[in-house]
Motif scaffolding. Structure first.
Motif, PDB file in Angstrom:
ATOM      1  N   GLU A 241      71.286  10.036  23.806  1.00  0.00           N
ATOM      2  CA  GLU A 241      72.382  10.971  22.883  1.00  0.00           C
ATOM      3  C   GLU A 241      72.552  12.343  23.764  1.00  0.00           C
ATOM      4  OE1 GLU A 241      74.557  12.634  20.975  1.00  0.00           O
ATOM      5  OE2 GLU A 241      73.737  10.979  19.565  1.00  0.00           O
ATOM      6  N   LEU A 242      73.719  11.885  24.240  1.00  0.00           N
ATOM      7  CA  LEU A 242      74.403  12.857  25.215  1.00  0.00           C
ATOM      8  C   LEU A 242      74.551  14.279  24.729  1.00  0.00           C
ATOM      9  CD1 LEU A 242      76.866  10.560  27.402  1.00  0.00           C
ATOM     10  CD2 LEU A 242      74.497  11.075  27.599  1.00  0.00           C
ATOM     11  N   THR A 243      74.495  14.541  23.238  1.00  0.00           N
ATOM     12  CA  THR A 243      74.876  16.047  22.886  1.00  0.00           C
ATOM     13  C   THR A 243      73.644  16.485  22.860  1.00  0.00           C
ATOM     14  OG1 THR A 243      74.503  15.102  20.583  1.00  0.00           O
ATOM     15  CG2 THR A 243      76.768  15.123  21.561  1.00  0.00           C
ATOM     16  N   GLU A 244      72.446  15.808  23.091  1.00  0.00           N
ATOM     17  CA  GLU A 244      71.126  16.548  23.043  1.00  0.00           C
ATOM     18  C   GLU A 244      70.517  16.517  24.665  1.00  0.00           C
ATOM     19  OE1 GLU A 244      69.871  18.043  20.756  1.00  0.00           O
ATOM     20  OE2 GLU A 244      71.359  17.413  19.049  1.00  0.00           O
ATOM     21  N   SER A 245      69.422  17.479  24.787  1.00  0.00           N
ATOM     22  CA  SER A 245      68.576  17.294  25.906  1.00  0.00           C
ATOM     23  C   SER A 245      67.114  17.473  25.664  1.00  0.00           C
ATOM     24  CB  SER A 245      69.309  18.206  27.176  1.00  0.00           C
ATOM     25  OG  SER A 245      68.303  18.092  28.287  1.00  0.00           O
ATOM     26  N   PRO A 246      66.664  16.474  25.170  1.00  0.00           N
ATOM     27  CA  PRO A 246      65.233  16.526  24.782  1.00  0.00           C
ATOM     28  C   PRO A 246      64.314  16.761  25.930  1.00  0.00           C
ATOM     29  CG  PRO A 246      65.992  14.170  24.535  1.00  0.00           C
ATOM     30  CD  PRO A 246      67.119  15.101  24.669  1.00  0.00           C
ATOM     31  N   SER A 247      64.642  16.547  27.264  1.00  0.00           N
ATOM     32  CA  SER A 247      63.906  16.668  28.373  1.00  0.00           C
ATOM     33  C   SER A 247      63.945  18.163  28.700  1.00  0.00           C
ATOM     34  CB  SER A 247      64.197  15.719  29.472  1.00  0.00           C
ATOM     35  OG  SER A 247      65.776  16.252  29.930  1.00  0.00           O
ATOM     36  N   THR A 248      65.120  18.830  28.380  1.00  0.00           N
ATOM     37  CA  THR A 248      65.179  20.200  28.860  1.00  0.00           C
ATOM     38  C   THR A 248      64.403  21.030  27.497  1.00  0.00           C
ATOM     39  OG1 THR A 248      67.474  19.848  29.681  1.00  0.00           O
ATOM     40  CG2 THR A 248      66.598  22.302  28.706  1.00  0.00           C
ATOM     41  N   ARG A 249      64.294  20.575  26.399  1.00  0.00           N
ATOM     42  CA  ARG A 249      63.467  21.222  25.496  1.00  0.00           C
ATOM     43  C   ARG A 249      62.037  20.933  25.629  1.00  0.00           C
ATOM     44  NH1 ARG A 249      65.531  18.662  21.721  1.00  0.00           N
ATOM     45  NH2 ARG A 249      67.337  19.898  21.168  1.00  0.00           N
ATOM     46  N   LEU A 250      61.666  19.811  26.216  1.00  0.00           N
ATOM     47  CA  LEU A 250      60.053  19.731  26.214  1.00  0.00           C
ATOM     48  C   LEU A 250      59.701  20.523  27.380  1.00  0.00           C
ATOM     49  CD1 LEU A 250      57.456  18.172  25.438  1.00  0.00           C
ATOM     50  CD2 LEU A 250      58.256  16.378  26.935  1.00  0.00           C
ATOM     51  N   ALA A 251      60.581  20.489  28.364  1.00  0.00           N
ATOM     52  CA  ALA A 251      60.131  21.197  29.766  1.00  0.00           C
ATOM     53  C   ALA A 251      60.069  22.645  29.176  1.00  0.00           C
ATOM     54  CB  ALA A 251      61.142  21.167  30.866  1.00  0.00           C
ATOM     55  N   ALA A 252      61.042  22.988  28.414  1.00  0.00           N
ATOM     56  CA  ALA A 252      60.966  24.550  28.016  1.00  0.00           C
ATOM     57  C   ALA A 252      59.768  24.875  27.178  1.00  0.00           C
ATOM     58  CB  ALA A 252      61.982  24.909  27.351  1.00  0.00           C
ATOM     59  N   GLU A 253      59.095  23.836  26.167  1.00  0.00           N
ATOM     60  CA  GLU A 253      58.267  24.040  25.547  1.00  0.00           C
ATOM     61  C   GLU A 253      56.911  24.250  26.439  1.00  0.00           C
ATOM     62  OE1 GLU A 253      57.947  20.744  22.741  1.00  0.00           O
ATOM     63  OE2 GLU A 253      59.500  21.395  21.464  1.00  0.00           O
ATOM     64  N   ARG A 254      56.742  23.183  27.390  1.00  0.00           N
ATOM     65  CA  ARG A 254      55.406  23.312  28.540  1.00  0.00           C
ATOM     66  C   ARG A 254      55.558  24.581  29.194  1.00  0.00           C
ATOM     67  NH1 ARG A 254      53.235  18.288  28.149  1.00  0.00           N
ATOM     68  NH2 ARG A 254      53.509  17.375  26.121  1.00  0.00           N
ATOM     69  N   ALA A 255      56.872  25.041  29.517  1.00  0.00           N
ATOM     70  CA  ALA A 255      56.710  26.056  30.626  1.00  0.00           C
ATOM     71  C   ALA A 255      56.511  27.437  29.683  1.00  0.00           C
ATOM     72  CB  ALA A 255      58.040  26.233  31.133  1.00  0.00           C
ATOM     73  N   GLY A 256      56.622  27.584  28.136  1.00  0.00           N
ATOM     74  CA  GLY A 256      56.474  28.685  27.470  1.00  0.00           C
ATOM     75  C   GLY A 256      57.587  29.304  27.207  1.00  0.00           C
ATOM     76  N   VAL A 257      58.740  28.823  27.187  1.00  0.00           N
ATOM     77  CA  VAL A 257      60.175  29.704  27.043  1.00  0.00           C
ATOM     78  C   VAL A 257      60.242  30.191  25.540  1.00  0.00           C
ATOM     79  CG1 VAL A 257      62.494  29.396  26.780  1.00  0.00           C
ATOM     80  CG2 VAL A 257      61.256  28.127  28.640  1.00  0.00           C
ATOM     81  N   PHE A 258      59.663  29.162  24.506  1.00  0.00           N
ATOM     82  CA  PHE A 258      59.669  29.742  23.282  1.00  0.00           C
ATOM     83  C   PHE A 258      58.581  30.741  22.707  1.00  0.00           C
ATOM     84  CE2 PHE A 258      61.472  25.364  23.463  1.00  0.00           C
ATOM     85  CZ  PHE A 258      62.870  25.567  23.629  1.00  0.00           C
ATOM     86  N   GLU A 259      57.857  31.165  23.673  1.00  0.00           N
ATOM     87  CA  GLU A 259      56.694  32.242  23.216  1.00  0.00           C
ATOM     88  C   GLU A 259      56.997  33.500  22.904  1.00  0.00           C
ATOM     89  OE1 GLU A 259      53.627  31.847  26.116  1.00  0.00           O
ATOM     90  OE2 GLU A 259      53.092  29.913  25.824  1.00  0.00           O
ATOM     91  N   ARG A 260      58.202  34.136  23.799  1.00  0.00           N
ATOM     92  CA  ARG A 260      58.598  35.176  23.485  1.00  0.00           C
ATOM     93  C   ARG A 260      60.285  35.243  23.970  1.00  0.00           C
ATOM     94  NH1 ARG A 260      54.296  36.085  26.095  1.00  0.00           N
ATOM     95  NH2 ARG A 260      55.152  36.696  28.086  1.00  0.00           N
ATOM     96  N   PRO A 261      61.054  36.123  23.377  1.00  0.00           N
ATOM     97  CA  PRO A 261      62.543  36.000  23.916  1.00  0.00           C
ATOM     98  C   PRO A 261      62.716  36.430  25.235  1.00  0.00           C
ATOM     99  CG  PRO A 261      62.035  37.542  21.746  1.00  0.00           C
ATOM    100  CD  PRO A 261      60.609  37.144  22.606  1.00  0.00           C
ATOM    101  N   VAL A 262      63.670  35.814  25.805  1.00  0.00           N
ATOM    102  CA  VAL A 262      64.049  35.898  27.173  1.00  0.00           C
ATOM    103  C   VAL A 262      65.505  36.758  27.321  1.00  0.00           C
ATOM    104  CG1 VAL A 262      63.095  33.786  28.183  1.00  0.00           C
ATOM    105  CG2 VAL A 262      65.412  33.863  27.229  1.00  0.00           C
ATOM    106  N   ASP A 263      65.728  37.781  28.312  1.00  0.00           N
ATOM    107  CA  ASP A 263      66.617  38.365  28.198  1.00  0.00           C
ATOM    108  C   ASP A 263      68.097  37.866  29.258  1.00  0.00           C
ATOM    109  OD1 ASP A 263      65.974  39.221  30.975  1.00  0.00           O
ATOM    110  OD2 ASP A 263      64.597  40.639  30.052  1.00  0.00           O
TER     111      ASP A 263
END
Length: 350
Positions: A241-263
């Protein structure tokens, strides 16, 4: 997990052509710059890892020539990835995590000017069903852009605004290939105009990683890698599904992006439409400063542009202009492979 930080970053001025320079001559100034920034000599580097592509160079094992710029004697601990340098950074980060190194030099380079990049990149495609059709990188990005428009996620004026914002931001970046007022131009492959596409050019970049107190000794404000992960989509474009990037979202989850806001977010989005996909996958709102360097729309040296996103994010932390940043790198058609890292300043690294 060991504390690992980016302690120095350097890049070339990115140019349309560098016919007068070999890869080694293009690379050596940035290697000297990162070493000088830390006071290290090559003998003080425990591990060296590079990213480049033999397809761009047009010869096998071309990366061995670049070692002339590093100095391979006395013998060094060295590795290479046939990928963007962001993945070389990941390998170096793993090496430090194992305890086998305290410092690492990571570099990447690419000269796109000698060949036809759109043709070269078709070699990434499925060799049985897709590559024989010769859809080039711009045509595939246009398919993704049209899918986003059809889904109501964006429109052509919004894509033009992304490109305009990026290149205006690049006015403050002395290394950018394109900056300021760049016209939208004619359609290259509808709905993408020339202004929606990355410039073709040559360039190189390098970073130094260090662990714990070594990093603090080498840099006044290290950019700590709080999390890093990379994931991949299916190879077949027809099952994605080219309008989505589940691999980016999963990598972000594993890297901790969603734990706190980024600036700050440095996104490797070579096409304006790909920023739309990445913003959605990473949950980035208007309050986040996206691609203050101009991003890949301002300079896109193949095999180095992803490493530059990590370096640019780290440099903002070094200067005290960011506290928590997300850096992203991609490879392959339509955001096929994605790496995400979270970088933080010392005060945030509690």
């Amino acid at each position: 997990m060991r504390d690992v930080a980016i302690v120095a970053f350097a890049q070339t001025d990115h140019l349309r052509r560098t016919d007068e320079l070999s890869e080694v001559e293009m690379l050596m100034p940035v290697l000297h710059e990162v070493l000088d920034a830390t006071g290290l000599r090559t003998s003080g580097i425990d591990f060296t890892c590079s990213g480049s592509s033999d397809y761009l160079a047009g010869r096998a094992f071309s990366f061995t020539m670049a070692l002339d710029g590093v100095g391979a004697h006395p013998p060094i601990s060295e590795s290479h990835v046939e990928m963007d340098g962001a993945w070389a950074l990941y390998e170096a980060w793993v090496k430090i995590q194992t305890g086998e190194a305290e410092t690492a030099l990571v570099y990447a380079y690419g000269k796109s000017s000698p060949g036809q990049v759109r043709d070269v990149l078709t070699r990434q495609l499925d060799p049985y069903y897709t590559a024989p059709l010769w859809p080039d990188s711009v045509a595939l990005a246009a398919l993704q852009a049209q899918a986003l428009i059809d889904a109501g996620d964006t429109d052509e004026s919004a894509l033009t605004a992304i490109a305009t914002r990026s290149r205006q931001a690049a006015s403050g970046n002395p290394h950018a290939q394109l900056s300021g007022d760049v016209p939208a131009g004619d359609y290259l492959v509808r709905p993408l105009r020339t202004g929606d596409c990355p410039p073709i050019g040559d360039g190189a970049a390098a970073v130094i990683l260090a662990a714990g107190d070594t990093a603090r000794a080498l840099c006044a404000r290290p950019a700590w890698i709080r999390g890093i992960d990379h994931r991949i989509e299916a190879h077949g474009l027809g099952v994605r599904e080219l309008t989505e990037s589940p691999s980016t979202r999963l990598a972000a989850e594993r890297a901790g992006v969603f734990e706190r806001p980024v600036d700050t977010a440095e996104l490797h989005a070579p096409f304006s439409s790909q920023e739309v996909v990445l913003r959605k996958a990473l949950g980035l709102g208007d309050e986040v400063n996206v691609n203050p360097s101009g991003g890949a729309l301002a300079a896109n040296p193949l095999m180095a542009a992803g490493l530059i996103r990590l370096g640019e994010a780290a440099a903002r932390i070094h200067r005290g202009e960011s506290e928590r940043a997300v850096a992203h790198a991609t490879s392959g058609p339509c955001l096929q492979q994605n790496l995400v890292a979270v970088l933080e300043g010392e005060s945030t690294h509690a």
